[in-house]
Structures are given as C-alpha cells and as structure tokens.
Motif scaffolding. Structure first.
Motif, mmCIF file in Angstrom:
data_model
loop_
_atom_site.group_PDB
_atom_site.id
_atom_site.type_symbol
_atom_site.label_atom_id
_atom_site.label_comp_id
_atom_site.label_asym_id
_atom_site.label_seq_id
_atom_site.Cartn_x
_atom_site.Cartn_y
_atom_site.Cartn_z
ATOM 1 N N THR A 117 130.180 -26.128 95.398
ATOM 2 C CA THR A 117 130.422 -24.782 94.997
ATOM 3 C C THR A 117 129.242 -23.699 95.712
ATOM 4 O OG1 THR A 117 129.687 -23.288 92.774
ATOM 5 C CG2 THR A 117 128.130 -25.459 93.293
ATOM 6 N N LYS A 148 134.606 -21.129 99.558
ATOM 7 C CA LYS A 148 136.143 -21.329 99.452
ATOM 8 C C LYS A 148 137.115 -20.061 98.943
ATOM 9 C CE LYS A 148 135.244 -24.692 96.362
ATOM 10 N NZ LYS A 148 133.857 -24.356 96.312
ATOM 11 N N THR A 149 136.485 -19.407 97.562
ATOM 12 C CA THR A 149 137.204 -18.385 97.258
ATOM 13 C C THR A 149 137.212 -17.164 97.957
ATOM 14 O OG1 THR A 149 136.698 -19.200 94.812
ATOM 15 C CG2 THR A 149 137.402 -16.800 95.230
ATOM 16 N N THR A 150 136.156 -17.034 98.679
ATOM 17 C CA THR A 150 135.977 -16.058 99.644
ATOM 18 C C THR A 150 136.888 -15.946 100.549
ATOM 19 O OG1 THR A 150 133.318 -16.207 99.492
ATOM 20 C CG2 THR A 150 134.209 -14.837 101.017
HETATM 21 N N1 LIG Z 1 131.229 -9.991 95.183
HETATM 22 C C1 LIG Z 1 130.093 -10.593 95.588
HETATM 23 N N2 LIG Z 1 129.103 -10.064 96.131
HETATM 24 C C2 LIG Z 1 128.059 -10.736 96.647
HETATM 25 N N3 LIG Z 1 127.966 -12.138 97.071
HETATM 26 C C3 LIG Z 1 129.163 -12.824 96.436
HETATM 27 C C4 LIG Z 1 130.332 -12.189 96.001
HETATM 28 N N4 LIG Z 1 131.389 -13.080 95.719
HETATM 29 C C5 LIG Z 1 130.596 -14.481 95.913
HETATM 30 N N5 LIG Z 1 129.398 -14.116 96.788
HETATM 31 C C6 LIG Z 1 128.407 -15.254 97.088
HETATM 32 O O1 LIG Z 1 129.375 -15.660 98.213
HETATM 33 C C7 LIG Z 1 129.103 -17.082 98.160
HETATM 34 C C8 LIG Z 1 130.299 -17.916 98.117
HETATM 35 O O2 LIG Z 1 131.178 -17.557 97.192
HETATM 36 P P1 LIG Z 1 132.464 -18.145 96.590
HETATM 37 O O3 LIG Z 1 133.067 -17.786 95.341
HETATM 38 O O4 LIG Z 1 133.433 -17.917 97.893
HETATM 39 O O5 LIG Z 1 132.343 -19.880 96.749
HETATM 40 P P2 LIG Z 1 132.988 -21.071 96.213
HETATM 41 O O6 LIG Z 1 132.880 -22.026 97.204
HETATM 42 O O7 LIG Z 1 134.726 -20.465 95.881
HETATM 43 O O8 LIG Z 1 132.290 -21.529 94.872
HETATM 44 P P3 LIG Z 1 132.921 -22.287 93.468
HETATM 45 O O9 LIG Z 1 133.655 -23.532 93.935
HETATM 46 O O10 LIG Z 1 131.729 -22.171 92.832
HETATM 47 O O11 LIG Z 1 133.855 -21.446 93.007
HETATM 48 C C9 LIG Z 1 128.164 -17.556 97.097
HETATM 49 O O12 LIG Z 1 126.746 -17.593 97.476
HETATM 50 C C10 LIG Z 1 128.338 -16.161 96.194
HETATM 51 O O13 LIG Z 1 127.186 -16.248 95.457
#
Ligand SMILES: Nc1ncnc2c1ncn2[C@@H]1O[C@H](COP(=O)(O)OP(=O)(O)OP(=O)(O)O)[C@@H](O)[C@H]1O
Length: 572
Positions: free
Chosen positions: A365, A369-371
């Motif tokens: 987490t 990934k979502t980014t």
């Molecule tokens: N809009 C935003 N502004 C600032 N930081 C962000 C934003 N969205 C996400 N982050 C940060 O970017 C990082 C990656 O986020 P992301 O959502 O891509 O993770 P992820 O791997 O999809 O997580 P998960 O499995 O929990 O969904 C995290 O540390 C998050 O705090």
C-alpha cells in the motif's frame, strides 16, 4: 467588484429600468414631508377645506405610488440578482469541473463547496440588496439634504456639521471589517470539511463509538467560526449605534436651534415638522448606507474568492503533436513523478503493452500503483519521461479524446443517486443491451435481476443502499460498458469473493480481446494470468515479467504468492 459588474452587465437594461422605477418611488417618498410642510404653513392658514382635501389627496397618491413603485423595483432587482447569480454559479461549477487534479488538491474540496454555495449566496444577496438600497439610500440622503437646505439652510448646517464624523466612522469600521469577513469564510471552509468528513465517515465513527470525539472536533471548529463571526459582526456593529449617537445629537441641536428660530419668527412650524421628518429620513438613509458597506464587505470578500477560482489558469495544456510509429498500445518510458517537490512517488517506471494485453500491478500500500493510472489518464503531469498511447505522447492528445479511451473502476469510485442503468450508462447514450451485457460480465446481473425495479432500481447517494460487493459490480459494469480501448480495474475486485473475481477475469479474457487491461490487485490470483506483471515498491519497479518468471526470479513476489496460496487454489 469587476466580477459583480461583469455578471450584472447583461442585465444592465433591466437593471436601469428597475433603478429608474426605484428612483421615482424614492422621489415620491421624499416629497411627502415637503407637501406636509406646505399644507401646514400655506394651505391650512387659508382655511379652505377643498384645498386641504385636494392636497391630502396628492399626499395619498404620492404614498401609494411610492409603495407600488418600490415593490415593482424590488421585484426587478431580485430577478437581476437571481439571473446573474445563476450564470455565475453555472460558470463556477463548469470551471471547477475542469480544474486539474493538482488544482483540486491545492484548493481542497471544502473551500470549493463553500465558494459554490455560501459565496454565490452572498453574491446574490449583495446584488439584490445593492439595487434595492444602493440607489434609494443615497437619493434619500442627498435629496433630504437638498430639500432641508431649501427649507432652512441654517438648520441644515447642523446636519452637515456631523457628516464628516459619520463618513469617517463608516470608512474606518469597513476597512477593519472586510478582512474579518474573508477570514470568517475561511473558517467556514474548515467547518464544511469537518462536516463532510463526519458525514462521509459516519459508519466508521459509529462502529468505533467515536461520536463524542467527533462532536468535540466539531465543537472546536464551530467555536472558531462563532468567534470569527462575532469579531466580524462586533466590528461592524459599532456602525449603527455610532450613527444613531451622531444623528440624535444633531437632532437635539436642530430642536434647540429651531425653538429659537420659531420664537424669533425666522422660520415656520411646518418647516420644523418637515425638517424633523427629513432628519429621520436622512438618519435612516445613513444607516442604510452603513448596512450597504457591511453588505459590500461580505459581497466583495465572496466575489474575490469566486474570482480567484474563475481566473485559475489551466495548468495542463495540450502540447504540439508528438507521435512515433510503434506497435505498442501503451508505453511508459522512464516515468518519474512527485505530487509535491521533493517527495518522489514514482521513479523511472518503464513498461509497454500491446493492444489487448493485460498488465497486473502489485505492490504494498502506498507504493504508487494508483498513481500510475492517474498519470496514464493525465490527471497529473509527469516530472520526467514520456507516456504514449498508440505512439502519441498523451500530452498531445485532447483531454476528451484521451479520457474517452478509458473504462475505469477506481478503488473508491462513486455511484450517484440515480437508477442502476444510468449509473452504468453515465451519460454516454449506450444501448440498453450494452448495459445488460456489461452487468453479465461484471457478475452484477444476478443481484440486479433480484431487485423489484431491476435496472430502474434507484440508488441512494454514493450507492448507500447497496452492499460493498454490489456497488463494486455496478462500478465494474460501468467500466466495461462501451468496450473501452483501455480498461482499468484498480483494486476493484477486493470486495468480490474469489469465485466471482475468477468469473469476472474469465469474462474479460473471453470478450475483451481488443481491450488493453491494467489490473491493480492485492491478490496474486487476480493477476497471475496477466501478460505482464509489474511489482512496485516505494515507487520503484522491483520486478517485471510473467507470473512464472517472477516466481522464479523475484523473491518478494514469490513470498506474496506463497502467503496467498490458499486463495489461489480456490480461484483456480
Ligand atoms: N493527491 C495526492 N497528493 C499527495 N500525495 C498523494 C496523493 N495521492 C497519493 N499520494 C501519495 O502517493 C503515494 C502513492 O499513492 P497511491 O495511491 O499511488 O498508492 P497505491 O500503491 O495505489 O496504494 P494503495 O494500495 O493503498 O491504494 C502515497 O504515499 C500517497 O500518500
């Protein structure tokens, strides 16, 4: 101020007619004491009953006209305020819809909500009241002074002597008041944020019995708002009592001076009666003018906040054509990204997908990934590298064209208070057969068929009247409907059981050959058959390959897989 003028400009014609009517009505009001003085000093002494009745009728006509004209003008003012606010609210809403994700992050949702609601309400109130009082009060004030000057210049001097005191009070109090109202609005933004979080999170608050904690949090911010409002109002409230003091002092002097003047025979009793009426009219006009200043303080503070949003310039422009010839459908070339400077979220990410291929993304987490998806859809601009779709740099593809390529089911996607069919269709005019087909693939058909109204079943806001799994299936149906070029499933099977998840993947494999799919998942079973799997850790690609390759060479992936073995077997 510019914003107010800009939005009222289309209604200048209507407004001018309304103001002229207001002007005429106000003149009628102004004439009444003068007619009274004339009757007392010139008509009554003649002892001619017919003339007295005639002048009485003139007074009644003036009074009735004043009332009717004021009502008509007020109604016209309300219409101008209503219509100009409607177009302002429309433009603001449109602007907010087109703000980039980055700009939305910077503003924050609560402040945008309050700008769209409270601030546009203040705008409406200001425009409406300004037309009602903005012309009437100055006319009553100036007209009153002019008439009193003609009636008795010496008495008017008493009145004029206190004017500078009044003007100075209005100036200093308003100068202090305007910033206080801006600050108040910022506190209201905070309040909206707490209310929003509280209502959105009401289930978890109840589950953890955190009602008291939330109530305290709300009380604190509510207290701050009350304090800010009290300070602003206390500052502005000095105005009216000070005005009263100055004007009543003036009135006392007027009475003293007039007593001497009547005794000395230099003025007549009718003039004094009229003078007293004009003094009251002038006093009320002055109070109205101070109220206009309070109103303008609020209105201008709100207009400023609205104007800032409206003038926000687009930060993501469409760049000139940049296209290469390639057989790849999606390409990430050494992409790096950070939401804020100095906080690297993705580092040198590279991968390529051919049309119809599937990419699975797995990682802890917060690993980014979502980014990756947000960057592919150009919700944010990358810091370095290139992202291409069909060889075209996404920065060169118009947003509407780019976004029309996608079917997306985000992790926490939203459902609207509408029918299931419209939630899936989402304004795309899809044929009903297409909608039904998408629910078959998303394994949503069974539960929709069991509902009395079927596809016409109305959802509550955010789909609150569905279970987590049912919501997820409707969201996935929406992503699948219309056979998108690129399908994104961001952890969207998390609320599905293993069996349903497997059925969904089979449906996608069998029916979406031309769709390039990206699946973000926590479970290896959801992505094990993907053509490519990207393993992400703290924004770095720590593995890339097929399931079998990664099982051989990537220890982290192997560990996750082994820890999830039970689930994998069930899924098959
Ligand atoms: N809009 C935003 N502004 C600032 N930081 C962000 C934003 N969205 C996400 N982050 C940060 O970017 C990082 C990656 O986020 P992301 O959502 O891509 O993770 P992820 O791997 O999809 O997580 P998960 O499995 O929990 O969904 C995290 O540390 C998050 O705090």
């Amino acid at each position: 101020m510019k914003l107010m003028i800009d939005y009222v400009r289309p209604y200048f014609g209507k407004m001018s007619i309304g103001l002229f009517i207001k002007f005429t009505g106000t003149i009628m009001d102004l004439l009444l004491p003068w007619i009274l003085a004339y009757i007392i000093d010139n008509v009554i002494p003649l002892k001619n009953m017919n003339r007295i009745i005639l002048w009485g009728i003139v007074m009644i006509i003036c009074s009735i006209l004043a009332v009717i004209l004021n009502i008509v003008a007020n109604r016209m003012a309300s219409k101008v305020a209503r219509d100009s606010t409607e177009s302002l609210r429309h433009d603001l809403f449109k602007k907010i819809t087109y703000l980039s994700a980055n700009q939305l992050d910077t503003y924050g949702i609560p402040t945008l909500v309050s700008r769209l609601t409270t601030d546009t309400y203040n705008f409406n109130h200001t425009i409406g009241r300004m037309q009602r009082m903005g012309i009437r009060a100055p006319i009553l004030l100036l007209g009153g002074i002019v008439i009193t000057l003609t009636l008795d210049p010496v008495l008017t001097l008493v009145l004029i002597a206190i004017m500078p005191l009044i003007v100075a009070t209005v100036y200093f109090v308003s100068k202090k008041g305007i910033p206080l109202f801006t600050q108040l609005q910022e506190e209201v933004d905070q309040l909206i944020q707490v209310v929003r979080e509280n209502i959105t999170g009401s289930r978890v608050i109840k589950a953890l019995s955190k009602e008291n904690y939330e109530q305290n949090r709300f009380m604190r911010i509510n207290d701050t708002v009350v304090k800010a409002e009290t300070t602003a109002n206390m500052t502005m409230s000095v105005n009216s009592p000070l005005m009263n003091l100055f004007l009543n002092t003036g009135l006392t002097f007027v009475i003293l001076v007039s007593a001497f003047r009547v005794n000395a025979g230099t003025t007549q009793p009718g003039v004094i009666v009229a003078f007293m009426s004009y003094f009251t009219i002038i006093l009320n006009a002055m109070l109205s003018i101070t109220r206009i200043f309070v109103l303008m303080s609020r209105g201008l503070a709100s207009a400023d906040r609205i104007q800032t949003v409206l003038e926000t310039e687009a930060d993501m422009l469409i760049e000139k054509k940049d296209e290469i010839s390639t057989e790849q459908h999606i390409q990430f070339e050494q992409v790096s990204f950070s939401y804020y400077q100095g906080q690297k979220i993705l580092n040198e990410i590279s991968f390529s997908l051919k049309k119809g291929e599937t990419l699975g993304i797995i990682g802890p987490t917060g690993s980014g990934k979502t980014t990756i998806i947000k960057l592919l859809m150009r919700l944010y601009d990358i810091d370095r590298g290139t992202i291409r779709i069909n060889g075209k740099n996404i920065k060169s593809i118009p947003f509407e064209e780019l976004h029309s390529l996608f079917g997306v089911a985000f992790q926490k996607d939203i459902l609207f208070a509408d029918t299931i069919a419209e939630n899936i269709n989402f304004g795309r005019d899809l044929p009903i057969d297409e909608i039904i087909r998408s629910t078959d693939f998303a394994q949503a058909d069974e539960f929709i068929d069991s509902l009395n109204a079927g596809f016409e079943h109305r959802l509550s806001t955010k789909g609150a009247n569905l279970s987590g799994g049912q919501k997820q299936r409707v969201i996935i149906s929406r992503a699948l409907a219309g056979e998108p070029d690129i399908l994104i499933l961001d952890d969207s099977s998390s609320a599905l059981d293993y069996k349903t998840d497997a059925k969904l993947r089979n449906a996608i494999n069998n029916h979406f050959h031309q769709t390039t799919t990206i699946i973000i998942a926590q479970r290896i079973s959801s992505i094990r058959n993907a053509d490519h799997i990207l393993v992400l850790e703290e924004g770095n690609m720590v593995g890339y390959g097929t399931h079998d390759e990664l099982m051989k060479i990537n220890e982290g992936y192997r560990e996750i897989s082994q820890s999830q073995m039970g689930g994998d077997k069930v899924a098959g």
